[in-house]
Design a protein around this motif. Sequence first.
Motif, PDB file in Angstrom:
ATOM      1  N   LEU A 193       2.422  31.581   4.812  1.00 66.13           N
ATOM      2  CA  LEU A 193       3.767  32.179   4.859  1.00 66.13           C
ATOM      3  C   LEU A 193       4.466  32.137   3.501  1.00 66.13           C
ATOM      4  CD1 LEU A 193       5.042  30.657   8.222  1.00 66.13           C
ATOM      5  CD2 LEU A 193       4.547  33.051   7.764  1.00 66.13           C
ATOM      6  N   GLY A 194       3.998  31.218   2.650  1.00 68.58           N
ATOM      7  CA  GLY A 194       4.698  30.966   1.390  1.00 68.58           C
ATOM      8  C   GLY A 194       4.933  32.209   0.553  1.00 68.58           C
ATOM      9  N   GLY A 216      -2.449  25.053   4.690  1.00 72.59           N
ATOM     10  CA  GLY A 216      -1.356  25.970   4.328  1.00 72.59           C
ATOM     11  C   GLY A 216      -1.019  26.829   5.521  1.00 72.59           C
ATOM     12  N   THR A 217       0.078  27.553   5.415  1.00 74.73           N
ATOM     13  CA  THR A 217       0.526  28.360   6.555  1.00 74.73           C
ATOM     14  C   THR A 217       0.293  29.845   6.335  1.00 74.73           C
ATOM     15  OG1 THR A 217       2.722  28.599   5.587  1.00 74.73           O
ATOM     16  CG2 THR A 217       2.366  26.714   7.049  1.00 74.73           C
ATOM     17  N   TYR A 256      -5.055  26.046  -5.460  1.00 77.40           N
ATOM     18  CA  TYR A 256      -6.210  26.944  -5.519  1.00 77.40           C
ATOM     19  C   TYR A 256      -6.902  26.932  -6.890  1.00 77.40           C
ATOM     20  CZ  TYR A 256      -4.109  28.180  -1.132  1.00 77.40           C
ATOM     21  OH  TYR A 256      -3.591  28.099   0.130  1.00 77.40           O
ATOM     22  N   LEU A 283      -2.106  39.854   0.217  1.00 79.42           N
ATOM     23  CA  LEU A 283      -1.610  38.541  -0.149  1.00 79.42           C
ATOM     24  C   LEU A 283      -0.194  38.231   0.344  1.00 79.42           C
ATOM     25  CD1 LEU A 283      -2.955  36.395  -1.782  1.00 79.42           C
ATOM     26  CD2 LEU A 283      -1.738  37.199  -3.782  1.00 79.42           C
ATOM     27  N   VAL A 333      -9.536  29.709  -8.307  1.00 75.92           N
ATOM     28  CA  VAL A 333     -10.592  30.426  -7.572  1.00 75.92           C
ATOM     29  C   VAL A 333     -10.350  31.937  -7.527  1.00 75.92           C
ATOM     30  CG1 VAL A 333     -11.158  28.450  -6.132  1.00 75.92           C
ATOM     31  CG2 VAL A 333      -9.445  30.089  -5.334  1.00 75.92           C
ATOM     32  N   GLY A 334      -9.140  32.370  -7.822  1.00 73.71           N
ATOM     33  CA  GLY A 334      -8.839  33.804  -7.835  1.00 73.71           C
ATOM     34  C   GLY A 334      -9.051  34.431  -6.474  1.00 73.71           C
ATOM     35  N   ASN A 348       6.664  27.144  -4.833  1.00 77.71           N
ATOM     36  CA  ASN A 348       5.565  27.766  -4.099  1.00 77.71           C
ATOM     37  C   ASN A 348       4.455  28.250  -5.032  1.00 77.71           C
ATOM     38  OD1 ASN A 348       4.089  29.530  -2.272  1.00 77.71           O
ATOM     39  ND2 ASN A 348       5.788  29.018  -0.908  1.00 77.71           N
ATOM     40  N   SER A 407      -5.825  33.495 -11.425  1.00 74.08           N
ATOM     41  CA  SER A 407      -4.804  34.451 -10.966  1.00 74.08           C
ATOM     42  C   SER A 407      -3.561  34.299 -11.825  1.00 74.08           C
ATOM     43  CB  SER A 407      -4.391  34.161  -9.526  1.00 74.08           C
ATOM     44  OG  SER A 407      -5.512  33.968  -8.718  1.00 74.08           O
ATOM     45  N   ASN A 462       4.793  35.316   1.371  1.00 74.07           N
ATOM     46  CA  ASN A 462       5.629  36.298   2.063  1.00 74.07           C
ATOM     47  C   ASN A 462       7.105  35.960   1.825  1.00 74.07           C
ATOM     48  OD1 ASN A 462       7.182  36.793   4.856  1.00 74.07           O
ATOM     49  ND2 ASN A 462       5.704  38.436   4.509  1.00 74.07           N
TER      50      ASN A 462
HETATM   51  P1  ADP Z   1      -0.653  29.080   1.898  1.00 75.16           P
HETATM   52  O1  ADP Z   1      -0.893  28.611   0.507  1.00 75.16           O
HETATM   53  O2  ADP Z   1       0.222  28.176   2.667  1.00 75.16           O
HETATM   54  O3  ADP Z   1      -1.914  29.433   2.625  1.00 75.16           O
HETATM   55  P2  ADP Z   1       0.626  31.378   0.699  1.00 75.16           P
HETATM   56  O4  ADP Z   1       1.345  32.502   1.350  1.00 75.16           O
HETATM   57  O5  ADP Z   1       1.344  30.623  -0.353  1.00 75.16           O
HETATM   58  O6  ADP Z   1       0.155  30.442   1.874  1.00 75.16           O
HETATM   59  O7  ADP Z   1      -0.699  31.963   0.086  1.00 75.16           O
HETATM   60  C1  ADP Z   1      -1.489  32.830   0.873  1.00 75.16           C
HETATM   61  C2  ADP Z   1      -2.936  32.818   0.437  1.00 75.16           C
HETATM   62  O8  ADP Z   1      -3.047  33.394  -0.865  1.00 75.16           O
HETATM   63  C3  ADP Z   1      -3.512  31.430   0.269  1.00 75.16           C
HETATM   64  O9  ADP Z   1      -4.009  30.948   1.500  1.00 75.16           O
HETATM   65  C4  ADP Z   1      -4.611  31.654  -0.742  1.00 75.16           C
HETATM   66  O10 ADP Z   1      -5.761  32.110  -0.087  1.00 75.16           O
HETATM   67  C5  ADP Z   1      -4.077  32.795  -1.611  1.00 75.16           C
HETATM   68  N1  ADP Z   1      -3.485  32.302  -2.862  1.00 75.16           N
HETATM   69  C6  ADP Z   1      -2.191  32.046  -3.116  1.00 75.16           C
HETATM   70  N2  ADP Z   1      -2.020  31.639  -4.388  1.00 75.16           N
HETATM   71  C7  ADP Z   1      -3.235  31.639  -4.961  1.00 75.16           C
HETATM   72  C8  ADP Z   1      -3.727  31.335  -6.274  1.00 75.16           C
HETATM   73  N3  ADP Z   1      -2.911  30.914  -7.258  1.00 75.16           N
HETATM   74  N4  ADP Z   1      -5.064  31.461  -6.486  1.00 75.16           N
HETATM   75  C9  ADP Z   1      -5.886  31.894  -5.509  1.00 75.16           C
HETATM   76  N5  ADP Z   1      -5.496  32.195  -4.259  1.00 75.16           N
HETATM   77  C10 ADP Z   1      -4.186  32.077  -3.981  1.00 75.16           C
END
Ligand code: ADP
Length: 643
Positions: free
Chosen positions: A484-485, A481-482, A427, A464, A454-455, A419, A510, A487
């Motif tokens: 949910l990952g 994406g969902t 991202y 988050l 993109v942070g 994940n 990030s 979480n």
């Molecule tokens: P998903 O990727 O399926 O949308 P996640 O729960 O894994 O769901 O991530 C939630 C949100 O957090 C993402 O939609 C994204 O906006 C942000 N995110 C996660 N990882 C990163 C990352 N490495 N850099 C920037 N934004 C991130």
Amino acid sequence: MPSIEAKRLEALYGLEILDTPREERFDRITRTAVRLFRMPKSLLAFVDENRAWVKSEVGTSIDWVPRESSFSELAIESDEPLVVPDVRKDRRFSEHPLVVGPDRIRSLAAHPLRTPDGYRVGALAVMDSEPHAFSEEELQALTDLCRLAEEELADIELTRLLKLNIGIQARVRAVMDATSEGILLIGRDRVMGYHNRRFLDLFGLKAEQIDGHPLASLDGFIDRIFDEPDEFRRSIDEADERPEAHTRFVIKQHYPEVRDLEVYAAPVTDRKGRGLGRLHAFRDVTRERELDRMKDEFVSLVSHELRTPLTSIKGYVDLLIDGDAGEVTEEQKEFLDIVKNNSDRLVLLVNDLLDVSRIEAGRINLRVHPVDLPDCIDEVATSLRPLMEQKRQSLKLELPADLPEVRADRDRVVQIMTNLLSNAHKYTLEGGTVSVRAQAGEDEVRVEVSDTGVGMTADERDKLFTKFFRAQNPATQNISGTGLGLNIVKSLVEKQGGRIWVTSEPMKGSTFTFTIPTDGPTRAAAATTSASEARAPVTKVGTRILVVDDEPDIAGLIQRYLERGGYQVLVAHDAHTALEMARRERPDLTWNQIRYQRCSQRWRGCWPPPSRLTHRRDRLRGWWWCLCVGWYGSTSKANCARG
Ligand code: ADP
């Protein structure tokens, strides 16, 4: 800012004394004044906006005089008494009703009256029908009488405040009694102070058992009320150790009713900030929890029901793409790829939903073993590298060779890493860099997944790990994406005794950091499997496998894949046929996806016997599960075993 006059009037009106009947306490003062000064007249008046209103008088015939022509108006101008030895020589009083009217006064002394707050609201006057030169001694006596009148004013103010206070208290109690939460104040000395009626109702207690008694006196009741009384005591003690903190915990009650209670505790201080103890609010969350449970069950049921047809769609599409049903044209392949991609997305969503609902229902069992983290990370990195290369992203791994093993569920660690790494890939823009670093701590290993992507903003960072949260970034808005990952990742890390956090800056990148203890999760939730259970199935080409699945489409799919792998396959769709076949055909292995209810007896004489057939055999509410490996389309065996 209100003027001094406005405040003075407010103080006067606050006394609620204007236009009230005569009162002995003030009459006593005016009577004493005439006796003391041997003068015929005395009055005590209050000066409101328009008039000097007489509260008490001796020897005069007036109720009030217009403010502008009153002696009192002049008297309240300063703290010094107004002394007029001969009014006829003072032009200010030439028109005064007491001078020109039947009272015909000739001399007077008027002393201002002050409220406890120091506002001059009225005056006490003594008057004579002859000119009189007031001596120092007389003026001192007038001041003393004034002080007595002021004490009466203070008394009136106090009584009013007391009434107000009692009124406020009654209102506060009424409000507290009307709230749906049970409230209990536990003092710093662990003595119970305030409680409301709901608190008594919730626990079937009486007021006399609470107020002024130490909490320990309820020990017997606590044992009777809560499913886990020691847990309750521990939570209260823990909160006590952090007197400034706001704490919250949920506990089950079974007496006098079965309830789920949420207990919220917060410090209570007086106006000077001194601690008075902690207020505990007990909220009945039984219904909320029931709804949550129903929602989770619903999500879980729907997801399960979706997964079977999805597996079929995905599996058969894969077969078509691979040419199992004949040559496919370029255009057909293109369309099939679209179907495959979309069913992949659906499978991901359904699997995420199932994971969330299992986690929330506490149904995730960890299979804890010593895990070689670099090996795990390598595996995930290898599977994601092709995707990263498509975006010209570089992937750097810094994994020390001497990293200690962690005790964790390997499949779950793979899930966490997959994940985080796939997020870093998703991202981060083309040409960016993703790095994974691991380092050993005292009793844990720390893994950092950094990207130059993109942070996110601080606000987004705070949300988050909540379900379904997705940051709004124009640069990545087309990425599916969902939400949910992360979480799921957080729950999995914490369940294994670790922590996870993130640092990030918009458009800079990030870093997600998580820890996994080297001595494994402390919680009992982690069920350790024996080495034999953890072993992957070993099969050789030519092996005869009995596939048992009550979904004919899925059974057909498994059959095709196994036959492609060179195995001989027998298929059964129900337990009875499966048993018959097992007896008759003696397969080397059974691929089983159905339950055999109380039928273990019937396996007698079968080959292979159930213990040889199964990798996991759990006794679960009288059902025997015989499970070799699950099947979820193209998901890995690791995932399958979790089914
Ligand atoms: P998903 O990727 O399926 O949308 P996640 O729960 O894994 O769901 O991530 C939630 C949100 O957090 C993402 O939609 C994204 O906006 C942000 N995110 C996660 N990882 C990163 C990352 N490495 N850099 C920037 N934004 C991130």
